[in-house]
Write an enzyme that holds these catalytic residues in place. Structure first.
Site, PDB file in Angstrom:
ATOM      1  N   ASP A  13       0.816  -1.229   0.000  1.00 53.48           N
ATOM      2  CA  ASP A  13       0.000   0.000   0.000  1.00 53.48           C
ATOM      3  C   ASP A  13       0.843   1.270   0.000  1.00 53.48           C
ATOM      4  O   ASP A  13       0.467   2.270   0.603  1.00 53.48           O
ATOM      5  CB  ASP A  13      -0.944   0.035   1.228  1.00 53.48           C
ATOM      6  CG  ASP A  13      -1.843  -1.181   1.282  1.00 53.48           C
ATOM      7  OD1 ASP A  13      -2.308  -1.590   0.211  1.00 53.48           O
ATOM      8  OD2 ASP A  13      -2.053  -1.711   2.374  1.00 53.48           O
ATOM      9  N   GLU A  14       1.977   1.236  -0.661  1.00 56.25           N
ATOM     10  CA  GLU A  14       2.852   2.413  -0.690  1.00 56.25           C
ATOM     11  C   GLU A  14       2.396   3.449  -1.705  1.00 56.25           C
ATOM     12  O   GLU A  14       3.020   4.508  -1.840  1.00 56.25           O
ATOM     13  CB  GLU A  14       4.309   2.001  -1.013  1.00 56.25           C
ATOM     14  CG  GLU A  14       4.979   1.104   0.020  1.00 56.25           C
ATOM     15  CD  GLU A  14       4.792  -0.370  -0.299  1.00 56.25           C
ATOM     16  OE1 GLU A  14       3.975  -0.687  -1.196  1.00 56.25           O
ATOM     17  OE2 GLU A  14       5.441  -1.204   0.353  1.00 56.25           O
ATOM     18  N   LYS A  16       1.869   2.357  -4.976  1.00 56.22           N
ATOM     19  CA  LYS A  16       2.555   1.896  -6.189  1.00 56.22           C
ATOM     20  C   LYS A  16       1.712   2.116  -7.435  1.00 56.22           C
ATOM     21  O   LYS A  16       2.237   2.455  -8.486  1.00 56.22           O
ATOM     22  CB  LYS A  16       2.876   0.393  -6.064  1.00 56.22           C
ATOM     23  CG  LYS A  16       3.904   0.077  -5.000  1.00 56.22           C
ATOM     24  CD  LYS A  16       4.209  -1.408  -4.960  1.00 56.22           C
ATOM     25  CE  LYS A  16       3.043  -2.252  -4.530  1.00 56.22           C
ATOM     26  NZ  LYS A  16       2.559  -2.004  -3.170  1.00 56.22           N
ATOM     27  N   GLY A  40      -4.468  -4.411  -4.427  1.00 56.58           N
ATOM     28  CA  GLY A  40      -5.442  -3.448  -4.940  1.00 56.58           C
ATOM     29  C   GLY A  40      -4.710  -2.174  -5.292  1.00 56.58           C
ATOM     30  O   GLY A  40      -4.197  -1.489  -4.424  1.00 56.58           O
ATOM     31  N   HIS A  41      -4.585  -1.911  -6.576  1.00 52.04           N
ATOM     32  CA  HIS A  41      -3.899  -0.700  -7.023  1.00 52.04           C
ATOM     33  C   HIS A  41      -4.932   0.356  -7.405  1.00 52.04           C
ATOM     34  O   HIS A  41      -5.753   0.130  -8.277  1.00 52.04           O
ATOM     35  CB  HIS A  41      -3.001  -1.001  -8.227  1.00 52.04           C
ATOM     36  CG  HIS A  41      -1.773  -1.786  -7.856  1.00 52.04           C
ATOM     37  ND1 HIS A  41      -0.977  -2.421  -8.765  1.00 52.04           N
ATOM     38  CD2 HIS A  41      -1.211  -2.034  -6.648  1.00 52.04           C
ATOM     39  CE1 HIS A  41       0.022  -3.012  -8.140  1.00 52.04           C
ATOM     40  NE2 HIS A  41      -0.098  -2.794  -6.854  1.00 52.04           N
ATOM     41  N   GLN A 223       2.068  -5.798  -3.307  1.00 48.74           N
ATOM     42  CA  GLN A 223       2.423  -5.864  -1.879  1.00 48.74           C
ATOM     43  C   GLN A 223       3.754  -5.132  -1.637  1.00 48.74           C
ATOM     44  O   GLN A 223       4.093  -4.260  -2.422  1.00 48.74           O
ATOM     45  CB  GLN A 223       2.480  -7.322  -1.387  1.00 48.74           C
ATOM     46  CG  GLN A 223       1.121  -7.989  -1.265  1.00 48.74           C
ATOM     47  CD  GLN A 223       0.617  -8.632  -2.543  1.00 48.74           C
ATOM     48  OE1 GLN A 223       1.384  -9.221  -3.261  1.00 48.74           O
ATOM     49  NE2 GLN A 223      -0.657  -8.528  -2.807  1.00 48.74           N
ATOM     50  N   LEU A 330       3.215  12.505   0.714  1.00 49.95           N
ATOM     51  CA  LEU A 330       3.883  13.560   1.481  1.00 49.95           C
ATOM     52  C   LEU A 330       2.841  14.475   2.119  1.00 49.95           C
ATOM     53  O   LEU A 330       2.978  14.902   3.268  1.00 49.95           O
ATOM     54  CB  LEU A 330       4.800  14.371   0.555  1.00 49.95           C
ATOM     55  CG  LEU A 330       5.582  15.472   1.263  1.00 49.95           C
ATOM     56  CD1 LEU A 330       6.681  14.886   2.136  1.00 49.95           C
ATOM     57  CD2 LEU A 330       6.174  16.468   0.278  1.00 49.95           C
TER      58      LEU A 330
HETATM   59  P1  IMP Z   1      -2.606 -12.690   1.937  1.00 50.87           P
HETATM   60  O1  IMP Z   1      -1.683 -12.186   0.881  1.00 50.87           O
HETATM   61  O2  IMP Z   1      -4.045 -12.439   1.630  1.00 50.87           O
HETATM   62  O3  IMP Z   1      -2.328 -14.104   2.295  1.00 50.87           O
HETATM   63  O4  IMP Z   1      -2.327 -11.848   3.269  1.00 50.87           O
HETATM   64  C1  IMP Z   1      -1.106 -11.958   3.989  1.00 50.87           C
HETATM   65  C2  IMP Z   1      -0.700 -10.619   4.574  1.00 50.87           C
HETATM   66  O5  IMP Z   1      -0.359  -9.725   3.526  1.00 50.87           O
HETATM   67  C3  IMP Z   1      -1.805  -9.919   5.362  1.00 50.87           C
HETATM   68  O6  IMP Z   1      -1.204  -9.191   6.410  1.00 50.87           O
HETATM   69  C4  IMP Z   1      -2.402  -8.958   4.369  1.00 50.87           C
HETATM   70  O7  IMP Z   1      -3.025  -7.859   4.971  1.00 50.87           O
HETATM   71  C5  IMP Z   1      -1.155  -8.555   3.599  1.00 50.87           C
HETATM   72  N1  IMP Z   1      -1.437  -8.119   2.224  1.00 50.87           N
HETATM   73  C6  IMP Z   1      -1.729  -8.884   1.168  1.00 50.87           C
HETATM   74  N2  IMP Z   1      -1.908  -8.147   0.070  1.00 50.87           N
HETATM   75  C7  IMP Z   1      -1.700  -6.875   0.430  1.00 50.87           C
HETATM   76  C8  IMP Z   1      -1.701  -5.626  -0.279  1.00 50.87           C
HETATM   77  O8  IMP Z   1      -1.920  -5.548  -1.487  1.00 50.87           O
HETATM   78  N3  IMP Z   1      -1.425  -4.523   0.453  1.00 50.87           N
HETATM   79  C9  IMP Z   1      -1.136  -4.580   1.780  1.00 50.87           C
HETATM   80  N4  IMP Z   1      -1.116  -5.720   2.480  1.00 50.87           N
HETATM   81  C10 IMP Z   1      -1.393  -6.854   1.808  1.00 50.87           C
END
Ligand code: IMP
Length: 422
Positions: A13-14, A16, A40-41, A223, A330
Protein backbone atom coordinates in the site's frame (compact mmCIF):
# COMPACT_ATOMS: atom_id res chain seq x y z
CA UNK A 1 13.29 3.89 -19.93
CA UNK A 2 14.94 0.44 -20.14
CA UNK A 3 13.60 -2.48 -18.12
CA UNK A 4 12.48 -1.26 -14.71
CA UNK A 5 11.27 -3.17 -11.68
CA UNK A 6 9.00 -1.26 -9.34
CA UNK A 7 8.66 -2.59 -5.79
CA UNK A 8 7.05 -1.54 -2.54
CA UNK A 9 9.74 -0.68 0.03
CA UNK A 10 7.48 -1.10 3.08
CA UNK A 11 4.51 -3.33 3.99
CA UNK A 12 2.45 -2.79 0.84
CA UNK A 13 0.00 0.00 0.00
CA UNK A 14 2.85 2.41 -0.69
CA UNK A 15 0.92 4.04 -3.52
CA UNK A 16 2.55 1.90 -6.19
CA UNK A 17 -0.51 2.01 -8.46
CA UNK A 18 -0.12 5.69 -9.08
CA UNK A 19 3.66 5.58 -9.63
CA UNK A 20 3.27 2.60 -11.97
CA UNK A 21 0.69 4.57 -13.91
CA UNK A 22 3.06 7.52 -14.21
CA UNK A 23 6.04 5.34 -15.27
CA UNK A 24 3.92 3.35 -17.69
CA UNK A 25 3.89 6.37 -19.94
CA UNK A 26 7.53 5.62 -20.78
CA UNK A 27 7.14 1.83 -21.06
CA UNK A 28 5.83 -0.36 -23.87
CA UNK A 29 4.95 -3.39 -21.77
CA UNK A 30 3.79 -3.67 -18.15
CA UNK A 31 4.15 -6.99 -16.35
CA UNK A 32 2.61 -8.11 -13.09
CA UNK A 33 4.86 -10.81 -11.64
CA UNK A 34 3.60 -11.91 -8.20
CA UNK A 35 0.63 -12.08 -5.86
CA UNK A 36 -3.00 -12.27 -6.83
CA UNK A 37 -6.19 -10.34 -6.23
CA UNK A 38 -5.04 -9.71 -2.67
CA UNK A 39 -3.48 -6.59 -4.20
CA UNK A 40 -5.44 -3.45 -4.94
CA UNK A 41 -3.90 -0.70 -7.02
CA UNK A 42 -5.84 2.55 -7.01
CA UNK A 43 -5.36 4.93 -9.92
CA UNK A 44 -7.14 8.25 -10.47
CA UNK A 45 -7.45 9.50 -14.02
CA UNK A 46 -9.09 12.89 -13.77
CA UNK A 47 -12.14 12.39 -11.58
CA UNK A 48 -12.46 8.68 -12.36
CA UNK A 49 -11.14 6.20 -9.79
CA UNK A 50 -9.96 2.75 -10.95
CA UNK A 51 -9.11 -0.05 -8.54
CA UNK A 52 -7.21 -2.89 -10.19
CA UNK A 53 -6.48 -6.18 -8.48
CA UNK A 54 -4.91 -8.41 -11.12
CA UNK A 55 -4.67 -6.41 -14.32
CA UNK A 56 -1.60 -4.14 -14.59
CA UNK A 57 -2.56 -0.48 -14.38
CA UNK A 58 -0.95 0.00 -17.81
CA UNK A 59 -4.36 -1.03 -19.13
CA UNK A 60 -5.53 2.54 -18.48
CA UNK A 61 -3.13 3.87 -21.11
CA UNK A 62 -3.51 3.27 -24.81
CA UNK A 63 -1.10 1.11 -26.79
CA UNK A 64 0.49 -0.56 -23.77
CA UNK A 65 0.76 -4.32 -23.62
CA UNK A 66 -0.19 -5.68 -20.19
CA UNK A 67 1.04 -9.08 -19.10
CA UNK A 68 0.00 -11.17 -16.10
CA UNK A 69 3.10 -13.29 -15.61
CA UNK A 70 3.64 -16.86 -14.50
CA UNK A 71 4.40 -15.80 -10.91
CA UNK A 72 0.87 -14.51 -10.31
CA UNK A 73 -1.96 -16.63 -8.87
CA UNK A 74 -5.18 -15.87 -10.71
CA UNK A 75 -8.73 -15.99 -9.44
CA UNK A 76 -10.40 -16.34 -12.85
CA UNK A 77 -13.81 -15.19 -11.61
CA UNK A 78 -12.17 -12.05 -10.22
CA UNK A 79 -10.22 -11.52 -13.46
CA UNK A 80 -13.36 -11.82 -15.61
CA UNK A 81 -15.23 -9.32 -13.48
CA UNK A 82 -12.26 -6.93 -13.55
CA UNK A 83 -12.20 -7.07 -17.37
CA UNK A 84 -15.98 -6.54 -17.51
CA UNK A 85 -15.81 -3.61 -15.08
CA UNK A 86 -13.14 -1.96 -17.26
CA UNK A 87 -15.28 -2.50 -20.38
CA UNK A 88 -18.15 -0.76 -18.60
CA UNK A 89 -15.91 2.22 -17.89
CA UNK A 90 -15.00 2.39 -21.57
CA UNK A 91 -11.51 0.88 -21.21
CA UNK A 92 -10.67 -1.51 -24.01
CA UNK A 93 -9.33 -4.88 -22.87
CA UNK A 94 -8.48 -7.19 -25.75
CA UNK A 95 -5.15 -7.86 -27.39
CA UNK A 96 -3.58 -5.45 -24.89
CA UNK A 97 -3.88 -8.07 -22.12
CA UNK A 98 -2.01 -11.36 -22.11
CA UNK A 99 -2.14 -13.93 -19.33
CA UNK A 100 0.52 -16.56 -18.70
CA UNK A 101 -0.54 -20.13 -19.39
CA UNK A 102 1.58 -21.27 -16.45
CA UNK A 103 0.13 -18.89 -13.85
CA UNK A 104 -1.65 -20.88 -11.15
CA UNK A 105 -5.40 -20.70 -10.62
CA UNK A 106 -7.10 -19.83 -7.33
CA UNK A 107 -10.18 -21.97 -6.65
CA UNK A 108 -12.92 -21.68 -3.99
CA UNK A 109 -11.24 -24.35 -1.84
CA UNK A 110 -8.19 -22.11 -1.58
CA UNK A 111 -10.31 -19.26 -0.28
CA UNK A 112 -12.17 -21.54 2.11
CA UNK A 113 -8.90 -23.02 3.44
CA UNK A 114 -7.44 -19.54 3.81
CA UNK A 115 -10.41 -18.52 5.97
CA UNK A 116 -10.42 -21.75 8.01
CA UNK A 117 -6.68 -21.56 8.75
CA UNK A 118 -7.13 -18.04 10.03
CA UNK A 119 -9.89 -19.22 12.37
CA UNK A 120 -7.66 -22.06 13.60
CA UNK A 121 -4.81 -19.64 14.30
CA UNK A 122 -7.04 -17.61 16.62
CA UNK A 123 -5.18 -14.67 18.09
CA UNK A 124 -2.08 -15.62 16.09
CA UNK A 125 -3.89 -15.09 12.79
CA UNK A 126 -2.04 -13.39 9.92
CA UNK A 127 -4.92 -11.15 8.95
CA UNK A 128 -4.93 -12.34 5.33
CA UNK A 129 -7.16 -10.86 2.65
CA UNK A 130 -8.95 -14.26 2.51
CA UNK A 131 -8.44 -14.38 -1.25
CA UNK A 132 -6.95 -17.90 -1.08
CA UNK A 133 -3.45 -16.71 -1.88
CA UNK A 134 -1.52 -18.84 0.66
CA UNK A 135 -3.27 -22.13 -0.19
CA UNK A 136 -2.93 -21.46 -3.95
CA UNK A 137 0.84 -20.90 -3.70
CA UNK A 138 0.93 -23.89 -1.34
CA UNK A 139 -0.56 -26.10 -4.06
CA UNK A 140 1.91 -24.68 -6.57
CA UNK A 141 4.85 -25.63 -4.33
CA UNK A 142 3.29 -29.02 -3.59
CA UNK A 143 2.92 -29.55 -7.35
CA UNK A 144 -0.79 -30.18 -7.24
CA UNK A 145 -2.00 -26.82 -8.55
CA UNK A 146 -3.95 -26.18 -11.75
CA UNK A 147 -2.59 -23.62 -14.15
CA UNK A 148 -4.28 -21.31 -16.64
CA UNK A 149 -3.57 -23.83 -19.44
CA UNK A 150 -5.68 -26.33 -17.47
CA UNK A 151 -8.46 -23.83 -16.87
CA UNK A 152 -8.96 -23.15 -20.58
CA UNK A 153 -9.06 -26.86 -21.51
CA UNK A 154 -12.44 -28.27 -20.37
CA UNK A 155 -11.30 -31.91 -20.44
CA UNK A 156 -8.22 -31.28 -18.34
CA UNK A 157 -10.10 -28.94 -16.05
CA UNK A 158 -12.79 -31.51 -15.38
CA UNK A 159 -10.34 -34.30 -14.62
CA UNK A 160 -7.90 -32.32 -12.46
CA UNK A 161 -10.51 -30.26 -10.64
CA UNK A 162 -12.49 -33.38 -9.69
CA UNK A 163 -9.42 -34.79 -7.94
CA UNK A 164 -8.57 -31.55 -6.19
CA UNK A 165 -12.10 -31.01 -4.96
CA UNK A 166 -12.37 -34.58 -3.66
CA UNK A 167 -9.15 -34.15 -1.64
CA UNK A 168 -9.94 -30.66 -0.40
CA UNK A 169 -13.49 -31.58 0.60
CA UNK A 170 -12.03 -34.12 3.04
CA UNK A 171 -9.88 -31.38 4.57
CA UNK A 172 -12.76 -28.92 4.69
CA UNK A 173 -15.02 -31.47 6.37
CA UNK A 174 -12.34 -32.22 8.96
CA UNK A 175 -12.13 -28.49 9.68
CA UNK A 176 -15.89 -28.31 10.13
CA UNK A 177 -16.47 -26.37 6.89
CA UNK A 178 -18.98 -27.10 4.13
CA UNK A 179 -17.69 -29.28 1.27
CA UNK A 180 -17.82 -27.85 -2.27
CA UNK A 181 -19.96 -29.10 -5.14
CA UNK A 182 -17.72 -30.19 -8.00
CA UNK A 183 -20.53 -29.61 -10.48
CA UNK A 184 -21.11 -26.01 -9.43
CA UNK A 185 -17.40 -25.11 -9.27
CA UNK A 186 -16.68 -26.77 -12.62
CA UNK A 187 -19.57 -24.97 -14.32
CA UNK A 188 -18.48 -21.56 -13.05
CA UNK A 189 -14.77 -22.01 -13.72
CA UNK A 190 -15.27 -23.63 -17.13
CA UNK A 191 -17.32 -20.59 -18.11
CA UNK A 192 -14.53 -18.27 -16.91
CA UNK A 193 -12.00 -20.44 -18.78
CA UNK A 194 -13.95 -19.98 -22.04
CA UNK A 195 -14.02 -16.22 -21.51
CA UNK A 196 -10.30 -16.02 -20.70
CA UNK A 197 -8.99 -18.45 -23.37
CA UNK A 198 -8.17 -15.72 -25.94
CA UNK A 199 -5.96 -13.98 -23.39
CA UNK A 200 -3.89 -17.03 -22.39
CA UNK A 201 -0.44 -17.43 -23.98
CA UNK A 202 3.19 -18.33 -23.46
CA UNK A 203 4.18 -15.01 -21.90
CA UNK A 204 7.86 -15.89 -21.49
CA UNK A 205 8.32 -16.22 -25.25
CA UNK A 206 6.19 -13.12 -25.80
CA UNK A 207 8.28 -11.01 -23.40
CA UNK A 208 11.51 -12.09 -25.05
CA UNK A 209 10.04 -11.14 -28.44
CA UNK A 210 9.20 -7.68 -27.14
CA UNK A 211 12.75 -7.29 -25.79
CA UNK A 212 14.21 -8.31 -29.15
CA UNK A 213 12.14 -5.52 -30.70
CA UNK A 214 13.82 -3.14 -28.24
CA UNK A 215 10.67 -2.46 -26.23
CA UNK A 216 10.89 -1.34 -22.61
CA UNK A 217 9.25 -3.31 -19.83
CA UNK A 218 7.96 -2.11 -16.50
CA UNK A 219 7.62 -4.85 -13.87
CA UNK A 220 4.89 -3.90 -11.48
CA UNK A 221 5.38 -5.21 -7.97
CA UNK A 222 2.45 -5.99 -5.70
CA UNK A 223 2.42 -5.86 -1.88
CA UNK A 224 5.71 -4.77 -0.32
CA UNK A 225 9.18 -5.92 0.71
CA UNK A 226 8.19 -6.87 4.26
CA UNK A 227 5.33 -9.05 3.01
CA UNK A 228 7.81 -11.13 0.96
CA UNK A 229 7.68 -14.84 1.83
CA UNK A 230 11.49 -14.95 2.22
CA UNK A 231 12.44 -11.42 3.24
CA UNK A 232 9.38 -10.24 5.11
CA UNK A 233 8.27 -10.47 8.72
CA UNK A 234 7.50 -14.20 8.49
CA UNK A 235 4.95 -15.63 9.22
CA UNK A 236 3.10 -12.32 8.87
CA UNK A 237 3.70 -12.17 5.15
CA UNK A 238 2.03 -13.06 1.90
CA UNK A 239 3.02 -16.21 0.00
CA UNK A 240 5.02 -14.85 -2.93
CA UNK A 241 8.34 -13.13 -3.60
CA UNK A 242 7.24 -9.53 -3.71
CA UNK A 243 10.84 -8.28 -3.89
CA UNK A 244 12.78 -7.50 -7.08
CA UNK A 245 14.03 -11.07 -7.55
CA UNK A 246 10.41 -12.13 -7.97
CA UNK A 247 10.26 -10.09 -11.17
CA UNK A 248 12.68 -12.52 -12.83
CA UNK A 249 11.16 -15.77 -11.61
CA UNK A 250 7.63 -14.44 -12.01
CA UNK A 251 8.10 -13.40 -15.65
CA UNK A 252 10.94 -15.43 -17.16
CA UNK A 253 13.00 -12.31 -17.88
CA UNK A 254 16.56 -12.99 -16.66
CA UNK A 255 18.39 -10.80 -14.09
CA UNK A 256 20.92 -9.36 -16.56
CA UNK A 257 18.05 -7.80 -18.57
CA UNK A 258 16.90 -5.72 -15.62
CA UNK A 259 18.24 -2.17 -15.73
CA UNK A 260 16.76 -0.32 -12.79
CA UNK A 261 14.81 -0.81 -9.57
CA UNK A 262 12.43 1.86 -8.32
CA UNK A 263 11.31 1.58 -4.69
CA UNK A 264 8.04 3.17 -3.65
CA UNK A 265 7.55 4.24 -0.04
CA UNK A 266 5.18 6.48 1.83
CA UNK A 267 6.47 9.48 3.76
CA UNK A 268 5.26 7.53 6.79
CA UNK A 269 4.54 3.81 7.34
CA UNK A 270 1.39 1.69 7.14
CA UNK A 271 0.49 -1.96 7.36
CA UNK A 272 -2.73 -3.99 7.09
CA UNK A 273 -3.15 -7.28 8.87
CA UNK A 274 -1.21 -8.57 11.84
CA UNK A 275 2.51 -8.66 12.53
CA UNK A 276 5.20 -6.33 13.84
CA UNK A 277 5.22 -2.65 12.91
CA UNK A 278 7.88 -1.00 15.11
CA UNK A 279 6.90 2.63 14.50
CA UNK A 280 3.13 2.12 14.90
CA UNK A 281 1.63 5.19 16.52
CA UNK A 282 -1.93 5.95 17.56
CA UNK A 283 -1.64 9.69 17.10
CA UNK A 284 -0.62 9.48 13.46
CA UNK A 285 -3.18 6.70 12.84
CA UNK A 286 -5.96 8.92 14.19
CA UNK A 287 -4.72 11.88 12.18
CA UNK A 288 -4.61 9.98 8.87
CA UNK A 289 -7.89 8.11 9.40
CA UNK A 290 -9.49 11.40 10.41
CA UNK A 291 -8.45 12.78 7.02
CA UNK A 292 -10.24 9.80 5.41
CA UNK A 293 -6.91 8.26 4.38
CA UNK A 294 -5.44 4.81 4.86
CA UNK A 295 -8.31 2.43 4.27
CA UNK A 296 -7.44 -0.67 2.19
CA UNK A 297 -8.40 -0.80 -1.51
CA UNK A 298 -9.13 -4.56 -1.44
CA UNK A 299 -10.77 -5.15 1.94
CA UNK A 300 -11.61 -1.62 3.13
CA UNK A 301 -9.78 -2.35 6.41
CA UNK A 302 -8.29 0.60 8.27
CA UNK A 303 -4.53 0.42 7.89
CA UNK A 304 -2.25 0.58 10.92
CA UNK A 305 -0.10 3.71 10.70
CA UNK A 306 3.23 4.85 12.10
CA UNK A 307 6.19 7.13 11.55
CA UNK A 308 8.61 6.62 8.70
CA UNK A 309 10.95 3.70 9.39
CA UNK A 310 14.33 4.04 7.71
CA UNK A 311 15.66 0.81 9.22
CA UNK A 312 13.01 -0.96 7.16
CA UNK A 313 13.46 1.07 3.98
CA UNK A 314 17.27 0.72 4.18
CA UNK A 315 16.78 -3.02 4.38
CA UNK A 316 14.43 -2.82 1.40
CA UNK A 317 17.10 -0.95 -0.59
CA UNK A 318 19.55 -3.74 0.17
CA UNK A 319 17.27 -6.66 -0.67
CA UNK A 320 15.80 -5.14 -3.84
CA UNK A 321 18.81 -3.15 -5.06
CA UNK A 322 16.70 0.01 -5.18
CA UNK A 323 18.26 2.73 -7.33
CA UNK A 324 15.54 5.36 -7.29
CA UNK A 325 12.93 6.28 -4.72
CA UNK A 326 9.38 7.46 -5.18
CA UNK A 327 8.03 8.94 -1.95
CA UNK A 328 4.25 9.12 -1.84
CA UNK A 329 1.64 10.69 0.46
CA UNK A 330 3.88 13.56 1.48
CA UNK A 331 0.72 15.66 1.85
CA UNK A 332 -0.44 13.29 4.62
CA UNK A 333 2.10 15.02 6.91
CA UNK A 334 1.13 18.59 6.00
CA UNK A 335 -0.42 19.32 9.40
CA UNK A 336 2.16 17.64 11.65
CA UNK A 337 4.28 20.07 13.69
CA UNK A 338 7.04 17.63 14.61
CA UNK A 339 7.67 14.68 12.31
CA UNK A 340 9.58 11.65 13.49
CA UNK A 341 11.59 9.15 11.48
CA UNK A 342 12.99 5.96 12.95
CA UNK A 343 16.77 5.65 12.47
CA UNK A 344 17.50 2.50 14.53
CA UNK A 345 15.81 -0.01 16.84
CA UNK A 346 16.61 -0.77 20.42
CA UNK A 347 15.97 -4.23 21.85
CA UNK A 348 17.12 -4.45 25.46
CA UNK A 349 20.75 -3.35 25.35
CA UNK A 350 21.16 -4.15 21.66
CA UNK A 351 20.86 -1.51 18.98
CA UNK A 352 19.81 -2.65 15.52
CA UNK A 353 20.67 -0.75 12.35
CA UNK A 354 19.11 -3.51 10.26
CA UNK A 355 15.88 -5.48 10.57
CA UNK A 356 16.08 -8.54 12.80
CA UNK A 357 14.65 -11.62 11.06
CA UNK A 358 12.74 -12.87 14.07
CA UNK A 359 9.23 -11.36 14.07
CA UNK A 360 9.04 -11.68 17.86
CA UNK A 361 12.28 -9.73 18.32
CA UNK A 362 11.10 -7.13 15.83
CA UNK A 363 7.79 -6.79 17.65
CA UNK A 364 9.67 -6.05 20.88
CA UNK A 365 11.98 -3.44 19.30
CA UNK A 366 11.69 0.19 20.37
CA UNK A 367 12.28 2.75 17.64
CA UNK A 368 15.03 5.35 18.01
CA UNK A 369 13.76 8.54 16.40
CA UNK A 370 15.17 11.60 14.71
CA UNK A 371 12.85 14.61 14.66
CA UNK A 372 12.09 17.02 11.83
CA UNK A 373 10.24 20.30 11.88
CA UNK A 374 6.93 20.07 10.02
CA UNK A 375 6.20 22.46 7.14
CA UNK A 376 2.57 23.09 8.22
CA UNK A 377 1.60 24.16 4.68
CA UNK A 378 -0.58 22.31 2.15
CA UNK A 379 1.60 20.66 -0.49
CA UNK A 380 -1.05 19.12 -2.76
CA UNK A 381 -0.78 21.93 -5.32
CA UNK A 382 3.00 21.81 -5.66
CA UNK A 383 4.03 20.89 -9.19
CA UNK A 384 7.80 21.27 -8.93
CA UNK A 385 10.52 20.59 -6.39
CA UNK A 386 10.96 24.33 -5.88
CA UNK A 387 7.26 24.75 -5.06
CA UNK A 388 7.56 22.40 -2.09
CA UNK A 389 8.14 24.09 1.28
CA UNK A 390 11.86 24.05 2.21
CA UNK A 391 11.12 21.93 5.32
CA UNK A 392 9.31 19.35 3.20
CA UNK A 393 12.28 19.21 0.85
CA UNK A 394 14.63 18.79 3.80
CA UNK A 395 12.50 15.93 5.15
CA UNK A 396 12.39 14.19 1.75
CA UNK A 397 16.14 14.54 1.30
CA UNK A 398 16.74 13.17 4.80
CA UNK A 399 14.54 10.09 4.39
CA UNK A 400 16.07 9.32 0.99
CA UNK A 401 19.54 9.62 2.49
CA UNK A 402 18.60 7.40 5.43
CA UNK A 403 17.14 4.88 2.97
CA UNK A 404 20.27 4.91 0.84
CA UNK A 405 18.79 5.55 -2.60
CA UNK A 406 18.28 8.49 -4.94
CA UNK A 407 15.15 10.61 -4.56
CA UNK A 408 13.35 10.42 -7.89
CA UNK A 409 9.68 11.24 -7.34
CA UNK A 410 7.71 12.99 -4.61
CA UNK A 411 3.96 12.54 -4.78
CA UNK A 412 1.60 15.01 -3.15
CA UNK A 413 -1.78 13.54 -4.07
CA UNK A 414 -3.50 10.80 -6.05
CA UNK A 415 -3.68 12.67 -9.39
CA UNK A 416 -1.24 12.15 -12.26
CA UNK A 417 -0.40 15.86 -12.11
CA UNK A 418 0.49 15.66 -8.41
CA UNK A 419 3.78 13.98 -9.21
CA UNK A 420 7.02 15.90 -8.74
CA UNK A 421 10.10 14.61 -10.54
CA UNK A 422 13.08 15.56 -8.43
P1 IMP B 1 -2.61 -12.69 1.94
O1 IMP B 1 -1.68 -12.19 0.88
O2 IMP B 1 -4.05 -12.44 1.63
O3 IMP B 1 -2.33 -14.10 2.30
O4 IMP B 1 -2.33 -11.85 3.27
C1 IMP B 1 -1.11 -11.96 3.99
C2 IMP B 1 -0.70 -10.62 4.57
O5 IMP B 1 -0.36 -9.72 3.53
C3 IMP B 1 -1.80 -9.92 5.36
O6 IMP B 1 -1.20 -9.19 6.41
C4 IMP B 1 -2.40 -8.96 4.37
O7 IMP B 1 -3.03 -7.86 4.97
C5 IMP B 1 -1.16 -8.55 3.60
N1 IMP B 1 -1.44 -8.12 2.22
C6 IMP B 1 -1.73 -8.88 1.17
N2 IMP B 1 -1.91 -8.15 0.07
C7 IMP B 1 -1.70 -6.87 0.43
C8 IMP B 1 -1.70 -5.63 -0.28
O8 IMP B 1 -1.92 -5.55 -1.49
N3 IMP B 1 -1.42 -4.52 0.45
C9 IMP B 1 -1.14 -4.58 1.78
N4 IMP B 1 -1.12 -5.72 2.48
C10 IMP B 1 -1.39 -6.85 1.81
Amino acid sequence: MANTILVGAQWGDEGKGKIIDVLTEQADVVVRYAGGNNAGHTVWVGKQKYVLHLIPSGILRQRKLCVIGNGVVIDPIGLVSEIRALHKLGIKVGKNLVVSETAHVVFPYHRELDAQREVLKGKNKIGTTKRGIGPAYGDKAARVGLRMADLVDPVRLQEKLARRIAENNEVLKALGAKPLSFKAVFAEYNEAGKFLKPFVENTVVLLHQTMRRGEDILFEGAQGTFLDIDHGTYPFVTSSNTTAGGACTGSGVPPHRMDRVVGVMKAYTTRVGEGPLPTENQEISDLLHGMGREFGATTGRARRCGWFDSVATRHATMVNGIDDLAVTNLDGLDTVATIKACVAYRHGKKRYDYMPNDAEVLAACEPVYAEFEGWLTPTHQAKTWKQLPPKARAYLKAIAELTGAKLFIASVGPGRDQTIFV
